[in-house]
Design an enzyme around this catalytic site. Structure first.
Site, mmCIF file in Angstrom:
data_model
loop_
_atom_site.group_PDB
_atom_site.id
_atom_site.type_symbol
_atom_site.label_atom_id
_atom_site.label_comp_id
_atom_site.label_asym_id
_atom_site.label_seq_id
_atom_site.Cartn_x
_atom_site.Cartn_y
_atom_site.Cartn_z
ATOM 1 N N THR A 163 -2.247 6.583 -22.303
ATOM 2 C CA THR A 163 -2.242 5.230 -21.771
ATOM 3 C C THR A 163 -0.801 4.741 -21.891
ATOM 4 O OG1 THR A 163 -2.675 4.290 -23.938
ATOM 5 C CG2 THR A 163 -4.591 4.691 -22.536
ATOM 6 N N ARG A 197 -0.964 -2.218 -18.785
ATOM 7 C CA ARG A 197 -2.204 -1.450 -18.862
ATOM 8 C C ARG A 197 -2.158 -0.358 -17.806
ATOM 9 N NH1 ARG A 197 -4.919 -4.050 -22.323
ATOM 10 N NH2 ARG A 197 -6.447 -2.394 -22.317
ATOM 11 N N LYS A 219 -0.753 1.050 -25.171
ATOM 12 C CA LYS A 219 -1.040 1.033 -26.609
ATOM 13 C C LYS A 219 0.296 1.078 -27.357
ATOM 14 C CE LYS A 219 -5.670 2.677 -25.717
ATOM 15 N NZ LYS A 219 -6.680 3.741 -25.844
ATOM 16 N N ASP A 257 -4.722 14.310 -25.421
ATOM 17 C CA ASP A 257 -4.763 12.899 -25.023
ATOM 18 C C ASP A 257 -4.044 12.094 -26.099
ATOM 19 O OD1 ASP A 257 -5.393 10.260 -24.546
ATOM 20 O OD2 ASP A 257 -7.521 10.618 -24.142
ATOM 21 N N TYR A 269 0.848 -1.196 0.000
ATOM 22 C CA TYR A 269 0.000 0.000 0.000
ATOM 23 C C TYR A 269 0.876 1.235 0.000
ATOM 24 C CZ TYR A 269 -5.028 -0.058 0.024
ATOM 25 O OH TYR A 269 -6.333 -0.095 -0.385
ATOM 26 N N GLU A 313 -0.512 4.786 -0.623
ATOM 27 C CA GLU A 313 -1.316 5.982 -0.906
ATOM 28 C C GLU A 313 -0.468 7.231 -0.699
ATOM 29 O OE1 GLU A 313 -4.689 5.571 1.655
ATOM 30 O OE2 GLU A 313 -5.870 4.532 0.129
#
Ligand SMILES: *Cc1c(COP(=O)(O)O)cnc(C)c1O
Length: 411
Positions: free
Chosen positions: A224, A233, A227, A198, A53, A55
């Site tokens: 992203t 991903r 791609k 984008d 974790y 955060e």
């Protein structure tokens, strides 16, 4: 090896993964948004980092024990800034849509006007589609493309002057021309709007100079990582330093919880690969292969929107054959080619049926196919369209695509 470990716990899932590997090996992947990561990228995804974790941001976490993931995340950030020539990068977004959502949350208030590209004209759901949160909570005005598949910048400017948007979005999921980021910036400046670029689809081309970069023009650049960039991903938001704090807060705690540090490690590995000279060669080959595929399709009588491509993808226009994208996508699957249906400009068919097929070459280029192979792929596609009802012919075409798969083994 990893599969054996999975198999000893869960043979059902292991078997399906194995089948998926075979599917990827034995089909020609022409979905423009897909790619094949390196084994190193994949390995990073499957590490102990998934246990952690973290955060918050590097050195400003809400949990202890983050010294290693801090260093990893900083590597990813640093490499991203170097690769794209940007001042700040947040590498935590779980996906491209999340990256865009973070920009919306930071830059806009509900009800603000946004000028974005229409989904059926090549834009993305997250650019203001009515079924996406972006279209539900913001006032969306859309621009599209002409019959040639080109953005009409005069029309964008006219619409911007009329609707006075708080933000203009450029960048697309299905656009085969060079995007004029400078022109978009001029329009945004005229109406005092933020500019968001984008580059989810063209990231590798931008990173290597095969497509102009929006870095100096856009307030926010989102992408992203899976791609053309050929990573795991995920998503990334890049911005000028003045927006860094706000964007970071929008990602966490604004829209996400704990970051996926195993995926961030894989992003770091992919970004390192993208900084290598071989990646430049890869991007150059994408452009050559896309042109070769478009030429092959056209010389076999097929219509391509805009009569060619300037990037990694193109849209096959099936209108003159009276065939639909939905049907032909299934026919292509029968001959061992995976691609998706897509609308053409002013499509007479619904988005579920469509009159087009989107074809992209990044995955096949990773696999090693060159121009001559793309000529063969174009022929297979054209013959499949022309003989879509002839089972025997389709079976012969399936053999031809299998030959290409065998020539370029995967993993
Ligand atoms: C693919 C894509 C996205 C979304 O990426 P996901 O990771 O699927 O959420 C956003 N914008 C554009 C232009 C895209 O093509």
């Amino acid at each position: 090896m990893e599969l054996d470990i999975i198999k000893s716990t869960d043979s059902e899932v292991a078997e399906l993964i194995e089948k998926e590997l075979e599917r990827q090996r034995n089909t020609l992947e022409l979905i423009a948004s897909e790619n094949f990561t390196s084994k190193a990228v994949m390995a990073a995804c499957g590490t102990v980092l998934t246990n952690k974790y973290a955060e918050g941001k590097p050195h400003k976490r809400f949990y202890n024990g983050c010294e290693n993931v801090d260093a990893i995340e900083e590597l990813a950030q640093k490499r991203c800034c170097e690769l794209f020539g940007v001042e700040h990068a947040n590498v935590q977004p779980h996906s491209g849509a999340q990256a865009n959502m973070a920009v919306f949350l930071y830059a806009l208030k509900p009800g603000d006007t946004v000028l974005g590209m229409d989904l059926s004209n090549g834009g993305h759901l997250s650019h203001g589609s009515p079924v996406n949160f972006s279209g539900m909570y913001f006032n969306i005005v859309s621009y599209g493309v002409n019959e040639n598949g080109e953005i009409d910048y005069e029309d964008v400017e006219k619409k911007a002057l009329e609707c006075k948007p708080k933000m203009i979005i450029c960048g697309a999921s299905n656009y085969s021309k060079i995007i004029d980021f400078k022109r978009f910036k001029e329009i945004a400046d005229k109406v005092g709007a933020y500019l968001m670029a984008d580059i989810a689809h063209i990231a590798a081309l931008v990173a290597t100079g095969e497509h102009p970069s929006p870095a100096e023009y856009a307030d926010f650049v989102t992408t992203t990582t899976h791609k053309t960039l050929r990573g795991p991903r995920g998503g990334i938001v890049m911005c000028k330093q003045e927006h860094a704090l706000g964007i970071d807060k929008a990602v966490f705690p604004g829209i996400q919880g704990g970051p996926l540090e195993h995926i961030i490690a894989a992003k770091a590995v992919a970004l390192k690969e993208a900084l290598k000279p071989e990646f430049k060669e890869y991007a150059k080959q994408i452009i050559k292969n896309a042109k070769a595929l478009a030429d092959s399709l056209m010389s076999n009588g097929m219509d391509i929107i805009g009569n060619g491509t300037e990037n990694h993808l193109m849209t096959l226009d099936l209108r003159k054959y009276g065939k639909t994208g939905k049907d032909i996508a299934n026919v292509l699957e029968e001959v061992g080619i995976t691609a998706n249906k897509n609308t053409v400009p002013n499509d007479p068919q619904s988005p579920f049926v469509t009159s087009g097929i989107r074809l992209g070459v990044p995955a096949l280029t990773t696999r090693g196919l060159k121009e001559d192979d793309m000529k063969e792929v174009g022929e297979i596609i054209a013959l499949a369209v022309l003989n879509s009802d002839d089972k025997e012919k389709l079976a012969q075409l399936r053999e031809r695509s299998q030959k290409l798969c065998d020539k370029y083994p995967l993993y």
